[in-house]
Scaffold this active site. Sequence first.
Site, mmCIF file in Angstrom:
data_model
loop_
_atom_site.group_PDB
_atom_site.id
_atom_site.type_symbol
_atom_site.label_atom_id
_atom_site.label_comp_id
_atom_site.label_asym_id
_atom_site.label_seq_id
_atom_site.Cartn_x
_atom_site.Cartn_y
_atom_site.Cartn_z
ATOM 1 N N GLU A 12 -4.517 7.937 -2.871
ATOM 2 C CA GLU A 12 -5.125 6.601 -2.325
ATOM 3 C C GLU A 12 -5.365 5.722 -3.484
ATOM 4 O O GLU A 12 -5.209 4.327 -3.099
ATOM 5 C CB GLU A 12 -6.215 6.645 -1.457
ATOM 6 N N HIS A 55 1.874 4.534 -2.874
ATOM 7 C CA HIS A 55 1.834 5.953 -2.690
ATOM 8 C C HIS A 55 3.258 6.559 -3.109
ATOM 9 O O HIS A 55 3.438 7.541 -3.729
ATOM 10 C CB HIS A 55 1.705 6.489 -1.133
ATOM 11 N N HIS A 113 0.770 -0.932 0.106
ATOM 12 C CA HIS A 113 0.048 -0.127 -0.121
ATOM 13 C C HIS A 113 0.925 1.197 0.073
ATOM 14 O O HIS A 113 0.739 2.221 -0.731
ATOM 15 C CB HIS A 113 -1.044 -0.056 1.243
ATOM 16 N N GLU A 114 1.839 1.399 0.884
ATOM 17 C CA GLU A 114 2.676 2.588 0.959
ATOM 18 C C GLU A 114 3.358 2.527 -0.347
ATOM 19 O O GLU A 114 3.871 3.722 -0.692
ATOM 20 C CB GLU A 114 3.310 2.477 2.337
#
Length: 515
Positions: A308, A282, A278-279
């Site tokens: 997001e 980003h 997820h990170e």
Amino acid sequence: MQTSDKSISPATPPALPQYEQLKSLLSEINDIESAVSLLYWDQATYMPAGGATARGRQIATLRQLAHQKFTDSQIGQLLEDLTPYEENLPYDSDEASLIRITKRNYKRAIRIPASFMARVSQHRAASYEAWAQARPANDFSRVQPYLEKTLELSQEMAGFFPESEHIADPLINFSDYGMNASFLREIFSKLRQHLVPLVAEITSQPALENGLLFQHFPLQKQLEFCNKIIARLGYDFQRGRVDKTLHPFTTKFSIGDVRITTRIYENELTQGLFSSIHEAGHAMYEQGINRHYEGTPLAGGISSGVHESQSRLWENIVARSRGFWECFYPQLQGIFLRELGNVSINQFYRAINKVSPSLIRTDADELTYNLHIMIRYDLELEMLEGSLPIRDLPDAWNERYRSDLGITPQNDSEGVLQDVHWYSGYIGGAFQGYTLGNLMAAQFYEAALNQNPEIPVDIERGNFQTLHEWLRENIYQYGRKYTANEIMEKVTGTSLSVEPFLRYIRQKYSPIYNL
């Protein structure tokens, strides 16, 4: 639509000296803001608890200085002088975009006193430390006075924009420019109409077995596997690093230094894995921005929703897909042979896509996740409107979980204290981006597939270059040049819709649950 780097290559330096002067001033401000980000990153990773008071003062000082420099009349005059120049340039030129975005930020910033920003920064640091102690202690009372102060500051911030239709609108606009409470209510309502019956249909069936994910998985082995995966996806370790923290986040000091943090549990496999991916989503966005935008307001993600969308696309659409694990599950099995040696890929795939009401947002599946966000969004509006006092927040939180998800938190840590957002920022504008991101991710991915139907086969082979390059060319490289609505139209040809997300989840979960 495919583009080329040539389309955004740096133009010949403009003749107007005011433009170069503006860029120089903005670069200085960016340096200060990057120093603030470094102090926040250190506080959340390595800083000893005893440094909290001084750190709050240091951050407040730099925040106030950056705000003062940005709201200085010199910048206002430069923007005014450059208006005719901007009007004679193509809308999407780098120069016109920089002036336009700076002007928008400036008009907003001059309404907010520097002294207010200093108070917010100092309070934010103290509130974060109070939350970091209250969460493991399961004690909301420790942080309640800080959150009451946060609400006051949030309402005060909204008050600087009295023309807003709803008190939450300015705070929403800070994170998701162009969105407002009215629009979010409408799109969330449409989504809820489809999600609630779908979740009910799935949860009425026998639950999938996911106990295989809750075994002993040594931390270092997990971390090494996670880092290998995100490097394969495209995260550049020459321009980033991974550290552990209480609540995972990504921070950028420059396009050449984008760091991520993760949270790994030794008795559960997916927390570290999917938070890392997820990170990384980003971070790959920030690493993919046109390097010529460095030091300017263009060098960042468009909005919380678009940002997001990139993390959720990689975390869910890619990394929870069957094709992804056709490639990587044998490797994971080899690392954790004792734990997973007798677990088939089908068992593993179904386990990581189990739909079940849960208490923790970051642990939630793709379907119920959005219900977590809607609960938080509704509570934010109630707090800002004054109908929900902070002292009643834990009870209100628990009641919404009981009514919406059929489960009730047993303590504050798995309830109102689980997320850091309200304790390190404002109340309002903090959560809507997550659901917007889910919707945008599906719409972007659908557009990518329309142009590159081979992407699913590439993913099964562990090749992410086509998808990564498509995202870089169509989204990443532009930084903040466009608004979320503009990039959505530019990339997908339509405005934001719930339909691509609904098509995605139906196509994915129908075979898993025989719907």
